[in-house]
Design an enzyme around this catalytic site. Structure first.
Site, PDB file in Angstrom:
ATOM      1  N   ILE A  99      12.277  14.311  -3.677  1.00 13.60           N
ATOM      2  CA  ILE A  99      11.194  15.069  -3.051  1.00 13.60           C
ATOM      3  C   ILE A  99       9.932  14.999  -3.890  1.00 13.60           C
ATOM      4  O   ILE A  99      10.003  14.852  -5.115  1.00 13.60           O
ATOM      5  CB  ILE A  99      11.647  16.532  -2.808  1.00 13.60           C
ATOM      6  CG1 ILE A  99      10.595  17.337  -2.038  1.00 13.60           C
ATOM      7  CG2 ILE A  99      12.067  17.214  -4.085  1.00 13.60           C
ATOM      8  CD1 ILE A  99      11.059  18.706  -1.545  1.00 13.60           C
ATOM      9  N   CYS A 100       8.796  15.092  -3.210  1.00 11.25           N
ATOM     10  CA  CYS A 100       7.473  15.157  -3.828  1.00 11.25           C
ATOM     11  C   CYS A 100       7.108  13.825  -4.482  1.00 11.25           C
ATOM     12  O   CYS A 100       6.992  12.818  -3.802  1.00 11.25           O
ATOM     13  CB  CYS A 100       7.425  16.323  -4.825  1.00 11.25           C
ATOM     14  SG  CYS A 100       5.792  16.750  -5.438  1.00 11.25           S
ATOM     15  N   ALA A 101       6.954  13.796  -5.792  1.00 11.43           N
ATOM     16  CA  ALA A 101       6.634  12.555  -6.495  1.00 11.43           C
ATOM     17  C   ALA A 101       7.890  11.730  -6.787  1.00 11.43           C
ATOM     18  O   ALA A 101       7.805  10.524  -7.032  1.00 11.43           O
ATOM     19  CB  ALA A 101       5.912  12.859  -7.804  1.00 11.43           C
TER      20      ALA A 101
END
Length: 179
Positions: A99-101
């Site tokens: 998730i995210c980066a």
């Protein structure tokens, strides 16, 4: 066993929401501290992990999860243990959540080429051959990606759906009052 790898600079919401929801789904989850059992998040919240990365067992895994955050994502990517787990999961077709980066870690390994994914806006450039949607959550085969802290609940429920089915995920969604 589901291992959620946590490194200094991790995004607290992404890691802890995932652990909480997976445990509510009665899945066996271990928070794995990369290099230290006590890990400090990107927003100054320290978390005592269940085990150290040196205490993990490759043969034990059912899924791995990589929370984002900076510099947490960079610290995860530098970890030989995390890299070994990613490789092991890929070779055996085991699910990986990022998730995210953190999807950038998979992207740098070429694992997202021609896959439908999402990530934190701006990181899609790290995965030029992926089909970036910008959605809250995407699943393509055994790779599940989320876009960021605000979508951590949706991401966690998608992980539950993958492991325990849509009905279990929907029951859990209702139980926590998530619309």
């Amino acid at each position: 066993m589901i291992y959620v790898f946590i490194a200094d600079g991790f995004e607290e919401i992404e890691a802890l929401t995932v652990v909480d929801i997976l445990r509510r789904a009665e899945l066996t989850v271990q928070m794995v501290g990369v290099s230290s059992k006590t890990v400090r998040g990107a927003h100054g919240i320290s978390v005592l992990c269940d085990i150290l990365d040196s205490q993990t067992d490759l043969a034990d895994i059912e899924m791995i999860v990589l929370p984002g955050g900076m510099p947490g994502t960079l610290n995860l990517e530098k970890s030989p243990v995390v890299q070994a787990f990613i490789q092991y999961a890929v070779e055996r077709g085991l699910p990986i959540g990022a998730i995210c980066a953190a999807p950038s870690i998979l992207g740098h390994l070429g694992l997202l080429d021609h896959k439908t994914i999402t990530c934190y806006p701006g990181f899609e450039s790290q995965m030029p051959l992926a089909n970036y949607t910008g959605s809250a959550c995407e699943q393509d085969g055994n790779i599940i990606t989320g876009s960021g802290a605000g979508t951590a609940m949706e991401f966690a429920l998608k992980l539950v759906e993958h492991l325990k089915g849509k009905e279990r995920a929907e029951l859990l969604r209702a139980a926590v009052g998530y619309q």
